[in-house]
Scaffold this active site. Structure first.
Site, short mmCIF file in Angstrom:
data_model
loop_
_atom_site.label_atom_id
_atom_site.label_comp_id
_atom_site.label_asym_id
_atom_site.label_seq_id
_atom_site.Cartn_x
_atom_site.Cartn_y
_atom_site.Cartn_z
CG HIS A 128 -1.85 -1.09 1.16
ND1 HIS A 128 -1.29 -1.91 2.24
CD2 HIS A 128 -3.38 -0.94 0.49
CE1 HIS A 128 -2.74 -3.23 1.94
NE2 HIS A 128 -3.82 -2.54 0.90
CG HIS A 129 4.62 1.32 -2.04
ND1 HIS A 129 4.53 0.59 -3.62
CD2 HIS A 129 5.55 2.30 -3.85
CE1 HIS A 129 4.62 0.83 -3.66
NE2 HIS A 129 5.27 1.91 -4.50
CE LYS B 236 -5.10 -2.32 -13.52
NZ LYS B 236 -6.13 -3.06 -13.41
CE LYS C 92 -2.64 -11.22 -11.18
NZ LYS C 92 -1.47 -10.69 -12.57
CB THR D 229 0.14 -7.34 -21.96
OG1 THR D 229 -0.41 -7.54 -21.59
CG2 THR D 229 1.67 -8.87 -20.88
CG ASN E 135 -4.70 -10.96 -25.02
OD1 ASN E 135 -5.25 -10.38 -26.38
ND2 ASN E 135 -3.59 -9.73 -24.00
CB SER F 1 -5.00 -1.40 -16.14
OG SER F 1 -5.18 -1.97 -16.70
#
Length: 478
Positions: free
Chosen positions: A71-72, A77, A113, A201, A240, A370
């Site tokens: 949480h820095h 994400k 994740k 990606t 993908n 994203s």
């Protein structure tokens, strides 16, 4: 050149431990407090839960996870993986990699994740929707999702469809929330996704490889010419990431000589047409039996060991291990997947003079775009919408002035080329390309300056330094 400071890695792959060992390796090149380094490595929140779904006249228990590693930066994400092989260790490792990945490419997110332990092919569309929506509800109940809290995205086994279900569920449970659509990225364009996200990606992997092979001194040490023209590439995975990596590498001049999938592998020194192979697999269910293949392998791992210059593992983790690294003939491994090379295998490959383009940089294109989608959702306006027409008119005025003052008449083709304003897709691809270029040379500079021996260690050094500064600036650490 071999790195004399390489540490001994365990032979048995433990993904999260592997990631922590990489941080420990990088820490040798920093001066940070041991306690701070332990905080950087630790997963802050691990949410393990289960819920029932009805299948016919019976119930099935679904096991799932969401891990917020750091949480820095807020929000955290990371994608949601749908796989019957997913486990807590894997989700923790992938969340940690997301933290370092975001730091490497200067995207202001903490890492997270998710994982749902299912094989999507075993469920109907209605059942998948039920699972996805129930998963989202569980995250909402525990405050593990939100535009400023934790923002999921697609991963292995999930895509735009699942992200749209998540967005709709979040909207339903948060009526009147202006920024609700920023709760998840990788959405369809119709649900305020962003152009270029699906291929981001793979495109990023191609940019990373292009930058690596553009450095003449590094290629000379490998006995290769600089540039992608004529480079022979084997790609593992036609999902993908693998598909789009191959597509853009071909556009940049490379030759795809091999494809590997779970059912086997094909190889041809003359190269393959990507769409022909893709369509063959779509029609037959397998890449095997493709008419233009010179060699077929029922064992997919054999496909990794064929002659090539660049190997792109773009499937799952632990595909290249100490058991097969000695048979890998590529001189460059570009990690399109997360953790495809075990630490021991990576050390052996680098000691033998190879280059590994590390996963947390190479596949950072997805989180980069994203980030652009998240910004778009928060600003409530598409990129290019406000300024595109103005730019076109300004360019037309400039061309008119040039023609008037010089007496030169431009062709219609020239006028269209010069006057065109940038679309959202063009702006997204430009931002992605710039990010990948800058980040590669930042990592390489650290490698040369600190003599880290590998790009991976250099990438971790840069990431750890940035995260440490964030903690100290927050006043959490003295």
């Amino acid at each position: 050149m071999a790195n004399n400071n390489q540490i001994a890695f365990s032979e048995e792959p433990h993904f999260y431990d592997d990631v922590c060992q990489y941080v420990d390796q990088a820490a040798k090149y920093t001066n940070h407090d041991k306690g701070l380094l332990n905080q950087i490595k630790a997963c802050n929140s691990v949410y393990r839960f289960q819920f029932p779904i009805r299948r016919g006249n019976s119930f099935e228990i679904i096991h799932a996870w969401r891990v917020e590693h750091s949480h820095h930066m807020s929000p955290t994400k990371g994608g949601i993986r749908y796989s019957e092989m997913v486990n807590e260790d894997e989700v923790m490792a992938l969340a940690a990699l997301m933290t370092y990945k975001c730091a490497i490419v200067n995207v202001p997110f903490g890492g997270a994740k998710g994982g749902i332990k299912i094989n999507p092919k075993d469920y109907t569309l209605a059942e998948l929707e039920t699972i996805t929506r129930r998963y989202t509800v569980e995250l909402i109940k525990k405050n593990f999702i939100g535009p400023g809290i934790d923002v999921p995205a697609p991963d292995y086994g999930s895509g735009e469809r699942e992200m749209s279900w998540i967005a709709d569920t979040y909207l339903t449970m948060n009526p009147g929330s202006l920024d609700a659509l920023a709760c998840v990225t990788g959405k369809p364009i119709a649900l305020h996704g962003i152009a270029g996200r699906k291929e981001a990606t793979g495109r990023g992997v191609a940019y990373a490889i292009r930058e690596c092979v553009s450095v003449a001194d590094d290629m000379k040490a490998l006995g290769l010419s600089s540039g992608l023209d004529g480079k022979r590439v084997i790609v593992q995975g036609l999902g993908n990431v693998g598909y789009h990596s191959a597509k853009y590498l071909i556009e940049f001049g490379a030759i795809i000589v091999g494809f590997c999938e779970f059912e086997g592998a094909i190889y041809s020194k003359n190269g393959f047409d990507l769409d022909e192979v893709f369509n063959h697999r779509k029609q037959t269910g397998s890449i095997l039996g493709f008419s233009k293949s010179q060699m077929d392998f029922n064992n997919s791992a054999e496909g990794l060991e064929q002659e090539c210059d660049i190997l792109v593992p773009a499937a799952l983790e632990n595909q290249i291990t100490e058991k097969n690294i000695g048979r890998i003939k590529a001189k460059i491994i570009a990690e399109g997947a997360n953790g495809p090379t075990t630490p021991a295998a990576a050390s052996a490959f680098i000691e033998n003079g190879g280059i590994i383009i590390p996963d947390m940089y190479a596949n950072a294109g997805g989180v980069t775009v994203s980030y652009f989608e998240w910004l778009k959702n928060l600003s409530h306006v598409a990129f290019g919408r406000i300024g595109r027409r103005y730019d076109e008119n300004e360019n037309i005025n400039i061309m008119n002035l040039i023609e008037k003052t010089t007496g030169t008449t431009l062709t219609n083709e020239q006028r269209l080329m010069v006057s065109k304003g940038a679309s959202e897709l063009e702006l997204v691809n430009s931002g992605l390309e710039d990010t990948m270029i800058r980040s590669y040379h930042e990592i390489r500079e650290i490698k040369l300056k600190k003599n880290t021996g590998s790009l991976r260690t250099a990438a971790f050094v840069g990431a750890v330094d940035k995260i440490a500064v964030s903690y100290m600036n927050m006043g959490i650490w003295p």
